[in-house]
Design a protein around this motif. Sequence first.
Motif, mmCIF file in Angstrom:
data_model
loop_
_atom_site.group_PDB
_atom_site.id
_atom_site.type_symbol
_atom_site.label_atom_id
_atom_site.label_comp_id
_atom_site.label_asym_id
_atom_site.label_seq_id
_atom_site.Cartn_x
_atom_site.Cartn_y
_atom_site.Cartn_z
ATOM 1 N N LYS A 1 46.647 45.240 39.576
ATOM 2 C CA LYS A 1 45.640 46.286 40.049
ATOM 3 C C LYS A 1 44.332 45.769 40.370
ATOM 4 O O LYS A 1 43.760 45.613 41.456
ATOM 5 N N LEU A 2 43.795 45.001 39.396
ATOM 6 C CA LEU A 2 42.572 44.429 39.448
ATOM 7 C C LEU A 2 42.452 43.229 40.470
ATOM 8 O O LEU A 2 41.373 42.949 40.938
ATOM 9 N N LYS A 3 43.601 42.399 40.568
ATOM 10 C CA LYS A 3 43.564 41.428 41.557
ATOM 11 C C LYS A 3 43.378 41.904 42.971
ATOM 12 O O LYS A 3 42.723 41.175 43.746
ATOM 13 N N GLN B 1 28.461 50.355 35.983
ATOM 14 C CA GLN B 1 28.775 51.660 34.995
ATOM 15 C C GLN B 1 30.239 51.281 34.508
ATOM 16 O O GLN B 1 30.425 51.586 33.299
ATOM 17 N N VAL B 2 31.139 50.747 35.425
ATOM 18 C CA VAL B 2 32.499 50.676 34.987
ATOM 19 C C VAL B 2 32.677 49.689 33.755
ATOM 20 O O VAL B 2 33.173 49.829 32.806
ATOM 21 N N HIS B 3 31.931 48.500 33.804
ATOM 22 C CA HIS B 3 31.913 47.635 33.131
ATOM 23 C C HIS B 3 31.159 48.193 31.874
ATOM 24 O O HIS B 3 31.802 47.564 30.614
ATOM 25 N N VAL B 4 30.298 48.838 31.838
ATOM 26 C CA VAL B 4 29.679 49.353 30.337
ATOM 27 C C VAL B 4 30.846 49.924 29.709
ATOM 28 O O VAL B 4 30.998 50.009 28.735
ATOM 29 N N ARG B 5 31.289 50.836 30.780
ATOM 30 C CA ARG B 5 32.289 52.014 30.234
ATOM 31 C C ARG B 5 33.505 51.258 29.287
ATOM 32 O O ARG B 5 33.872 51.894 28.198
ATOM 33 N N ILE B 6 34.006 49.982 29.993
ATOM 34 C CA ILE B 6 35.118 49.406 29.333
ATOM 35 C C ILE B 6 34.559 48.162 28.257
ATOM 36 O O ILE B 6 35.544 47.783 27.716
ATOM 37 N N ASN C 1 32.989 30.938 36.974
ATOM 38 C CA ASN C 1 34.469 30.517 37.166
ATOM 39 C C ASN C 1 34.753 30.910 38.846
ATOM 40 O O ASN C 1 35.213 30.029 39.595
ATOM 41 N N LEU C 2 34.384 32.110 39.289
ATOM 42 C CA LEU C 2 34.465 32.506 40.602
ATOM 43 C C LEU C 2 33.721 31.717 41.487
ATOM 44 O O LEU C 2 34.417 31.336 42.555
ATOM 45 N N LEU C 3 32.467 31.568 41.131
ATOM 46 C CA LEU C 3 31.819 30.544 42.048
ATOM 47 C C LEU C 3 32.336 29.107 42.091
ATOM 48 O O LEU C 3 32.274 28.691 43.262
HETATM 49 C C1 HEM Z 1 36.542 47.116 37.678
HETATM 50 C C2 HEM Z 1 34.656 43.432 39.918
HETATM 51 C C3 HEM Z 1 34.605 40.910 35.875
HETATM 52 C C4 HEM Z 1 37.653 44.114 33.935
HETATM 53 C C5 HEM Z 1 35.934 46.330 38.558
HETATM 54 C C6 HEM Z 1 35.737 46.616 39.857
HETATM 55 C C7 HEM Z 1 35.139 45.826 40.538
HETATM 56 C C8 HEM Z 1 35.256 44.603 39.718
HETATM 57 C C9 HEM Z 1 34.692 45.711 42.128
HETATM 58 C C10 HEM Z 1 36.037 48.179 40.491
HETATM 59 C C11 HEM Z 1 34.593 49.026 40.284
HETATM 60 C C12 HEM Z 1 34.875 50.609 40.680
HETATM 61 O O1 HEM Z 1 36.132 51.126 40.052
HETATM 62 O O2 HEM Z 1 34.123 50.795 41.552
HETATM 63 C C13 HEM Z 1 34.319 42.206 38.884
HETATM 64 C C14 HEM Z 1 33.561 41.207 39.430
HETATM 65 C C15 HEM Z 1 33.647 40.423 38.295
HETATM 66 C C16 HEM Z 1 34.274 41.133 37.275
HETATM 67 C C17 HEM Z 1 33.017 40.689 40.541
HETATM 68 C C18 HEM Z 1 32.960 39.018 37.981
HETATM 69 C C19 HEM Z 1 33.082 38.047 38.810
HETATM 70 C C20 HEM Z 1 35.380 41.472 34.986
HETATM 71 C C21 HEM Z 1 35.921 40.821 34.002
HETATM 72 C C22 HEM Z 1 36.667 41.730 33.475
HETATM 73 C C23 HEM Z 1 36.847 42.981 34.276
HETATM 74 C C24 HEM Z 1 35.731 39.298 33.186
HETATM 75 C C25 HEM Z 1 37.636 41.522 31.953
HETATM 76 C C26 HEM Z 1 37.960 42.397 31.207
HETATM 77 C C27 HEM Z 1 37.503 45.306 34.802
HETATM 78 C C28 HEM Z 1 38.468 46.245 34.692
HETATM 79 C C29 HEM Z 1 37.903 47.316 35.647
HETATM 80 C C30 HEM Z 1 37.275 46.653 36.508
HETATM 81 C C31 HEM Z 1 39.383 46.618 33.521
HETATM 82 C C32 HEM Z 1 38.602 48.599 35.996
HETATM 83 C C33 HEM Z 1 38.078 49.695 34.995
HETATM 84 C C34 HEM Z 1 38.745 50.921 35.343
HETATM 85 O O3 HEM Z 1 39.231 51.153 36.332
HETATM 86 O O4 HEM Z 1 38.866 51.841 34.670
HETATM 87 N N1 HEM Z 1 35.453 45.065 38.525
HETATM 88 N N2 HEM Z 1 34.741 42.405 37.756
HETATM 89 N N3 HEM Z 1 35.917 42.734 35.438
HETATM 90 N N4 HEM Z 1 36.679 45.291 35.935
HETATM 91 FE FE1 HEM Z 1 35.538 43.735 36.780
#
Ligand code: HEM
Length: 172
Positions: free
Chosen positions: A85-87, A115-120, A133-135
């Motif tokens: 999903k996250l991909k 907000q999402v990242h704070v929540r998780i 890493n992405l950069l």
């Molecule tokens: C959600 C981007 C790093 C885990 C998201 C979302 C985006 C995003 C766009 C969706 C937000 C929304 O629902 O509006 C990024 C970017 C990152 C990054 C650009 C760094 C370059 C990470 C990392 C993790 C992570 C390192 C590792 C745990 C998650 C998870 C969600 C999420 C689990 C989904 C949470 C949910 O749907 O409840 N991220 N993320 N992210 N990200 Fe990241």
Amino acid sequence: VLFNKMRKPTSMNLNDIKVEIDTTQTKYTNQLQLLNLTEQDLKYLKVFKPYIQEKIHTVVDHFYNALYVEDSLIQIIDRNSSVDKLKVTLRNHVLDMFNGVINKEFFEKRKRIAQVHVRIGLKTQWYIGAFQNLLITIIEIVHQDVKDPNDQLYLIRAITKMCTFEQQLVLE
Ligand code: HEM
């Protein structure tokens, strides 16, 4: 395409490329000024979008493979979502960074991501590390697919500015 292997930046017509920086978001004017993130940078990003699109699978795969060094990150993903999903989410997000648009929606999206990242419970050091890493993956694509050293410089400059701005917004 403009970054056609042999072309020089002078042969590019960036004038025709439409970009947008919403200057009514005055809160960020100084931040943008210090970064010197300009319309020209956005034009370079936009022209590069098809290149990144072509290799977006590599970008996304690298990103998630790298996270396996840290168990807690995989646990966060498994608890809240899934790698598959996250991909898709990351794919769309990275491509959006190359739209050449910084508007209200852009700011709101970053706020939501924060907000999402704070929540998780994603810690800052992992967010920054993942971004780095992405950069690097994106810079490698510039290095592989863009011939002219000046084009490479202008692009890398634009990409790093955009990544820094995004991190500023998400971490503020
Ligand atoms: C959600 C981007 C790093 C885990 C998201 C979302 C985006 C995003 C766009 C969706 C937000 C929304 O629902 O509006 C990024 C970017 C990152 C990054 C650009 C760094 C370059 C990470 C990392 C993790 C992570 C390192 C590792 C745990 C998650 C998870 C969600 C999420 C689990 C989904 C949470 C949910 O749907 O409840 N991220 N993320 N992210 N990200 Fe990241």
